[in-house]
Design a protein around this motif. Structure first.
Motif, short mmCIF file in Angstrom:
data_model
loop_
_atom_site.label_atom_id
_atom_site.label_comp_id
_atom_site.label_asym_id
_atom_site.label_seq_id
_atom_site.Cartn_x
_atom_site.Cartn_y
_atom_site.Cartn_z
N THR A 60 56.14 19.97 31.40
CA THR A 60 57.55 19.96 31.78
C THR A 60 58.15 18.57 31.53
N GLY A 61 57.43 17.55 31.94
CA GLY A 61 57.92 16.18 31.76
C GLY A 61 58.11 15.84 30.29
N GLN A 63 58.78 17.88 27.89
CA GLN A 63 60.00 18.56 27.42
C GLN A 63 61.24 17.79 27.84
N GLU A 64 61.23 17.33 29.08
CA GLU A 64 62.42 16.63 29.59
C GLU A 64 62.69 15.34 28.82
N ILE A 65 61.64 14.65 28.40
CA ILE A 65 61.89 13.40 27.65
C ILE A 65 61.94 13.65 26.14
N GLY A 66 61.76 14.90 25.76
CA GLY A 66 61.89 15.25 24.34
C GLY A 66 60.76 14.70 23.48
N THR A 112 58.44 7.55 28.96
CA THR A 112 59.91 7.51 28.87
C THR A 112 60.38 6.45 27.88
N SER A 255 66.39 10.13 32.86
CA SER A 255 66.75 11.31 33.67
C SER A 255 65.64 12.35 33.55
N VAL A 256 64.69 12.21 34.43
CA VAL A 256 63.54 13.10 34.47
C VAL A 256 63.30 13.48 35.93
N THR A 257 63.08 14.79 36.17
CA THR A 257 62.80 15.26 37.53
C THR A 257 61.57 14.52 38.05
N HIS A 260 63.41 9.79 39.87
CA HIS A 260 64.79 9.49 40.25
C HIS A 260 65.02 7.98 40.32
#
Ligand code: SAH
Length: 289
Positions: A60-61, A63-66, A112, A255-257, A260
Motif C-alpha cells: 500500500t505504501g 502505491q501511495e508513493i508511486g 519517500t 502525503s502517505v497514510t 502524517h
C-alpha cells in the motif's frame, strides 16, 4: 539522537527490584544472557519470515508513493528488515520491533525520497547517521544506486549494516564508514565528491549543513527527513549555509497514510565549502549556529 536506546537499564531502583525477584529474577537474567549468546544471523533464511500484514502495508505504501520494485529489489529490502528484527533482539538497533510498523516507519518512510532523487538524477549518496541502515539500504536497493556510503559512529550498528548488505547481495553497492561524519570529510576521496547526503533523525538542520556540505560537490544536495513545521529550523540554517558555500532550501511534503506531517528538506549547495569546516565537535558544541 538515538531513538531506540533503552532508558531503564541504569535505573538503580529497577536493579533492586530484580534482585528481590529471587528465582524468577535469576531466570530472567539467564534468559537475557542466552539471548545475547545466540549467534546473530548473517543469512536471511536463518530469520523468521515477515507476516502478511508487513507485505500488505509495504505494498500500500509503495502505491501511495508511486514506486514500483522488482522482486529482487523487494526481497533485498525484506531481507534487511528480517535481519534487523532478528538482531534487534540482542543489539539495540531500533525502537521499532513490529514488522508492520517497520514497513511504514522504516521502509516506506525511507523510500519517500525516491521521486526527489530520481527527478534530480541522483545515483550515489552518503547516508549520514544510518543507524540500522535507514534510509540508506532500502534507497540503494530501490533507486537503484551506483554506490552508497552508510556512515555511523557506532560500530555495532555499522557491523549490522555490513552484515545486512552482504546477506541481501548489496555489498558491491553499499560501503560503510565507522566514525563521525566530521572525520569523513578529511578522508581522501570524500571531500566535495558526493552528489547527495541523506540524513534521517540525526541532527538539527544547521548541524546537518555543517556535516554534509564539506562532503557535497557544489550543486549537490542535502536531503533531511523532518516532521511538522520546519520554518524556524530552516531560518536558523541560513547562517550555516552562508558560511559553508551558500545554499537554497526547498521542502517536499510527504502525503502517505501513517506518515502524517513528514517532510523532506532539500538543501542545494551552491558554492565551494571553506577548508575550516566542519569544525571539531567540541567547538561546534561551544559555538552552535
Ligand atoms: N538514520 C537512522 C538512525 C537515526 S539515529 C534512522 O533513521 O533510523 C541517529 C544515528 O546517527 C545514530 O546511530 C548515531 O550514532 C548517528 N550519528 C549522530 N551523529 C553522527 C555523526 N556526527 N557522525 C556519524 N554518525 C552520527
Amino acid at each position: 539522537m538515538d531513538r531506540g536506546r533503552p532508558t531503564t537499564t541504569c535505573d538503580p531502583s529497577r536493579r533492586r527490584e530484580r534482585r528481590r525477584a529471587g528465582p524468577n529474577g535469576t531466570q530472567d537474567r539467564r534468559r537475557a544472557l542466552d539471548r545475547q549468546r545466540e549467534p546473530l544471523p548473517t543469512r536471511v533464511d536463518a530469520t523468521s519470515p515477515l507476516p502478511a500484514a508487513y507485505h500488505r502495508v509495504l505494498s500500500t505504501g509503495l502505491q501511495e508513493i508511486g514506486v514500483e520494485l522488482s522482486s529482487a529489489q523487494r526481497s533485498a529490502i525484506d531481507g534487511h528488515v528480517r535481519l534487523l528484527l532478528a538482531w534487534n533482539r540482542s543489539i539495540n538497533l531500533t525502537a521499532i520491533r513490529d514488522p508492520e510498523a517497520a514497513a511504514i516507519g522504516h521502509v516506506i518512510d525511507s523510500l519517500t525520497v525516491l521521486p526527489v532523487m530520481r527527478e534530480r538524477g541522483l545515483r550515489s549518496f552518503v547516508d549520514l547517521g544510518s543507524g540500522g541502515g535507514f534510509p540508506g539500504l532500502p534507497v540503494a536497493a530501490a533507486l537503484p544506486a551506483d554506490g552508497a556510503l552508510l556512515v555511523d559512529s557506532i560500530a555495532k550498528k555499522v557491523r549490522f549494516v555490513d552484515a545486512a548488505a552482504a546477506a541481501v547481495g548489496m555489498a558491491g553497492t553499499i560501503a560503510t564508514f565507522t566514525g563521525r561524519a566530521e572525520h569523513l570529510a578529511g578522508v581522501p576521496g570524500h571531500r566535495e565528491r558526493w552528489p547527495a547526503v541523506l540524513a534521517r533523525a540525526v541532527a538539527a538542520l544547521p548541524e546537518l549543513v555543517e556535516l554534509s556540505f564539506p562532503l557535497l560537490v557544489p550543486g549537490g544536495v542535502l536531503i533531511a527527513w523532518k516532521r511538522g513545521d520546519v520554518s524556524a529550523e530552516v531560518t536558523a540554517t541560513t547562517r550555516a549555509t552562508g558560511a559553508l558555500g551558500g545554499g537554497t532550501v526547498q521542502t517536499a511534503d510527504v502525503s502517505v497514510t501513517g506518515l502524517h506531517g513528514h517532510r523532506l528538506v532539500v538543501i542545494t549547495k551552491t558554492g565551494p565549502t571553506p577548508d575550516d569546516f566542519p569544525r571539531d565537535p567540541a567547538v561546534r558544541r561551544r559555538t552552535p549556529w
